[in-house]
Design a protein around this motif. Sequence first.
Motif, mmCIF file in Angstrom:
data_model
loop_
_atom_site.group_PDB
_atom_site.id
_atom_site.type_symbol
_atom_site.label_atom_id
_atom_site.label_comp_id
_atom_site.label_asym_id
_atom_site.label_seq_id
_atom_site.Cartn_x
_atom_site.Cartn_y
_atom_site.Cartn_z
ATOM 1 N N THR A 306 5.376 5.866 7.874
ATOM 2 C CA THR A 306 6.512 6.269 7.027
ATOM 3 C C THR A 306 5.950 6.396 5.356
ATOM 4 O O THR A 306 6.122 7.531 4.786
ATOM 5 N N ALA A 307 5.011 5.637 5.103
ATOM 6 C CA ALA A 307 4.460 5.498 3.640
ATOM 7 C C ALA A 307 3.695 6.933 3.379
ATOM 8 O O ALA A 307 3.639 7.530 2.580
ATOM 9 N N LEU A 308 2.660 7.245 4.647
ATOM 10 C CA LEU A 308 2.008 8.378 4.273
ATOM 11 C C LEU A 308 2.736 9.537 4.232
ATOM 12 O O LEU A 308 2.530 10.405 3.572
ATOM 13 N N ALA A 309 3.840 9.812 5.101
ATOM 14 C CA ALA A 309 4.774 10.884 5.170
ATOM 15 C C ALA A 309 5.388 10.960 3.822
ATOM 16 O O ALA A 309 5.450 12.110 3.311
ATOM 17 N N ALA A 310 5.831 10.029 3.007
ATOM 18 C CA ALA A 310 6.534 9.825 1.877
ATOM 19 C C ALA A 310 5.530 10.622 0.811
ATOM 20 O O ALA A 310 6.054 11.127 -0.091
ATOM 21 N N LEU A 311 4.083 9.982 0.720
ATOM 22 C CA LEU A 311 3.243 10.457 -0.315
ATOM 23 C C LEU A 311 2.967 11.898 0.037
ATOM 24 O O LEU A 311 2.830 12.627 -0.950
ATOM 25 N N ARG A 312 2.785 12.407 1.387
ATOM 26 C CA ARG A 312 2.534 13.765 1.292
ATOM 27 C C ARG A 312 3.674 14.820 1.235
ATOM 28 O O ARG A 312 3.139 15.931 0.935
ATOM 29 N N ALA A 313 4.714 14.054 1.144
ATOM 30 C CA ALA A 313 5.914 15.186 0.713
ATOM 31 C C ALA A 313 6.122 15.464 -0.726
ATOM 32 O O ALA A 313 6.785 16.347 -1.038
ATOM 33 N N HIS A 314 5.317 14.582 -1.503
ATOM 34 C CA HIS A 314 5.411 14.810 -2.971
ATOM 35 C C HIS A 314 4.104 15.634 -3.240
ATOM 36 O O HIS A 314 3.070 15.543 -2.748
ATOM 37 N N PRO A 315 4.081 16.538 -4.402
ATOM 38 C CA PRO A 315 3.122 17.374 -4.818
ATOM 39 C C PRO A 315 1.949 16.700 -4.998
ATOM 40 O O PRO A 315 0.773 17.398 -4.894
ATOM 41 N N LEU A 316 1.856 15.400 -5.604
ATOM 42 C CA LEU A 316 0.796 14.879 -5.945
ATOM 43 C C LEU A 316 0.136 14.013 -4.950
ATOM 44 O O LEU A 316 -0.715 13.218 -5.034
ATOM 45 N N GLY A 317 0.927 14.003 -3.684
ATOM 46 C CA GLY A 317 0.546 13.261 -2.576
ATOM 47 C C GLY A 317 -0.044 14.131 -1.378
ATOM 48 O O GLY A 317 -0.076 13.515 -0.085
ATOM 49 N N ALA A 318 0.080 15.524 -1.611
ATOM 50 C CA ALA A 318 -0.003 16.358 -0.537
ATOM 51 C C ALA A 318 -1.322 16.009 0.571
ATOM 52 O O ALA A 318 -1.045 16.215 1.466
ATOM 53 N N ASP A 319 -2.220 15.449 -0.108
ATOM 54 C CA ASP A 319 -3.589 15.170 0.652
ATOM 55 C C ASP A 319 -3.854 13.790 0.702
ATOM 56 O O ASP A 319 -5.205 13.234 0.920
ATOM 57 N N ALA A 320 -2.701 12.842 0.811
ATOM 58 C CA ALA A 320 -2.885 11.548 0.930
ATOM 59 C C ALA A 320 -3.504 11.165 2.436
ATOM 60 O O ALA A 320 -3.410 11.982 3.281
ATOM 61 N N ALA A 321 -4.120 10.049 2.455
ATOM 62 C CA ALA A 321 -4.872 9.704 3.700
ATOM 63 C C ALA A 321 -4.740 8.125 3.699
ATOM 64 O O ALA A 321 -4.723 7.520 2.839
ATOM 65 N N VAL A 322 -4.693 7.508 5.171
ATOM 66 C CA VAL A 322 -5.011 6.224 5.323
ATOM 67 C C VAL A 322 -6.468 6.038 5.673
ATOM 68 O O VAL A 322 -7.098 6.754 6.375
ATOM 69 N N ILE A 323 -7.270 5.189 4.677
ATOM 70 C CA ILE A 323 -8.422 5.205 4.739
ATOM 71 C C ILE A 323 -9.180 3.877 5.124
ATOM 72 O O ILE A 323 -10.397 3.649 5.440
ATOM 73 N N GLY A 324 -8.361 2.961 5.452
ATOM 74 C CA GLY A 324 -8.805 1.763 6.084
ATOM 75 C C GLY A 324 -7.726 0.667 6.441
ATOM 76 O O GLY A 324 -6.579 1.138 6.299
ATOM 77 N N SER A 325 -8.268 -0.522 6.110
ATOM 78 C CA SER A 325 -7.110 -1.513 6.377
ATOM 79 C C SER A 325 -7.665 -2.925 5.837
ATOM 80 O O SER A 325 -8.871 -2.958 5.658
ATOM 81 N N MET A 326 -6.983 -3.750 5.527
ATOM 82 C CA MET A 326 -7.299 -5.181 5.093
ATOM 83 C C MET A 326 -7.667 -5.991 6.411
ATOM 84 O O MET A 326 -7.048 -5.511 7.467
ATOM 85 N N THR A 327 -8.402 -6.685 6.441
ATOM 86 C CA THR A 327 -8.987 -7.574 7.587
ATOM 87 C C THR A 327 -9.100 -9.069 7.336
ATOM 88 O O THR A 327 -8.882 -9.505 6.238
ATOM 89 N N ASP A 328 -9.163 -9.927 8.203
ATOM 90 C CA ASP A 328 -9.300 -11.354 8.119
ATOM 91 C C ASP A 328 -10.874 -11.658 8.116
ATOM 92 O O ASP A 328 -11.250 -12.639 8.313
ATOM 93 N N GLY A 329 -11.611 -10.666 7.713
ATOM 94 C CA GLY A 329 -13.090 -10.973 7.326
ATOM 95 C C GLY A 329 -13.209 -12.057 6.130
ATOM 96 O O GLY A 329 -12.153 -12.408 5.669
ATOM 97 N N PRO A 330 -14.263 -12.149 5.773
ATOM 98 C CA PRO A 330 -14.767 -13.359 4.683
ATOM 99 C C PRO A 330 -14.086 -12.605 3.349
ATOM 100 O O PRO A 330 -13.613 -11.361 3.210
ATOM 101 N N SER A 331 -13.384 -13.672 2.681
ATOM 102 C CA SER A 331 -12.528 -13.511 1.612
ATOM 103 C C SER A 331 -13.241 -12.595 0.553
ATOM 104 O O SER A 331 -14.542 -12.966 0.340
ATOM 105 N N GLY A 332 -12.496 -11.279 0.020
ATOM 106 C CA GLY A 332 -13.155 -10.419 -0.851
ATOM 107 C C GLY A 332 -14.326 -9.722 -0.484
ATOM 108 O O GLY A 332 -14.616 -8.745 -1.435
#
Length: 358
Positions: A306-332
């Motif tokens: 839903t967030a990606l669709a909302a960004l892409r619907a705005h002229p400044l977010g037309a090329d928005a993308a999901v680039i990764g994720s937060m993980t439970d790996g080592p802190s920081g």
Amino acid sequence: MNERERQVLARIERARAARPRVRDERITLAHGAGGRATADLVGAVFLEQFRNRWLEPLEDQAVFAADAGRLAFTTDSYVVRPLFFPGGDIGDLAVNGTVNDLAVSGARPLHLSAAFVLEEGFPVADLRRVAAAMARAAGAAGVTIVTGDTKVVERGKGDGCYITTSGVGVLERDVTLGAARARPGDAVLVSGPVGDHGITVMLARGDLGIEAELRSDTAPLNGLVDSLLDAVPEGVRCLRDATRGGVATVLNEIAGACGAGAEVREDAVPVRPAVRGASELLGIDPLYVACEGRLVAVVAEEHAATALAALRAHPLGADAAVIGSMTDGPSGLVLLRTAFGGTRVLDTLVGDPLPRIC
């Protein structure tokens, strides 16, 4: 994970946990680049002396309660060289940067101040051009410039024009955003191609002999943020505009604040071919290059589409993308999954590869 990798991760964690220290006896350009040297300077000097509950989160703005409700307050200085570049100038950069620092807190920007440090001999025509750009940018963002100051320094002491802008906004939504709210499993999004501003300014100096059809991405993000928060009233954890230090440094700040890790997929990050080509020639990574009209959003996984669709619907977010994720790996720890299938650490910016770009 083999023994060598465990030792590397252990050294990284020890370094991140260490108390900030300024090892240099004098200020260097790296202290203004938004990376590790900046963080050490802020932590060891300014936070040490000014520590309070509003400053300590080290967000791009302070949010506090007032009789009128929750307010956000921010300030920033602009020392870009050259003052005029394709797609913008120091004037609209100053307005947009302050508007964006307010917007990513969830606030509606209201009023700005503008302070000018001018060098003796600076052309009045150029000052009019800068002021006109600021007026247009303020109008586009729906804010007013209500107070300011002007100082003049001797010829050769001020590099033409420096601008400091401060801004105040009101939080009308019942939302609390911040890097510490990110959680493992959250999606990481960017609102568009990264690196446009920093590379544009660098090439505009004309001393590298590289030509490219590029324009700065400087723009006010408050409308884009409104669209995102309207579509996802719950689930947006954190928003940051990816200025000094770029997307990579922003993700390190978020991961460090929330005690999680992060992983970015290199082939998912939108980068214009001209930016990628110029970055390769300059020997820098676009993920460390400043943007002035792009945001990084950390969103709960179930709200990512839903967030990606909302960004892409705005002229400044037309090329928005999901680039990764937060993980439970080592802190920081932020990792980059390369296009070739390998993994490398995406650390905080060290040094200043592109000085004076904002």
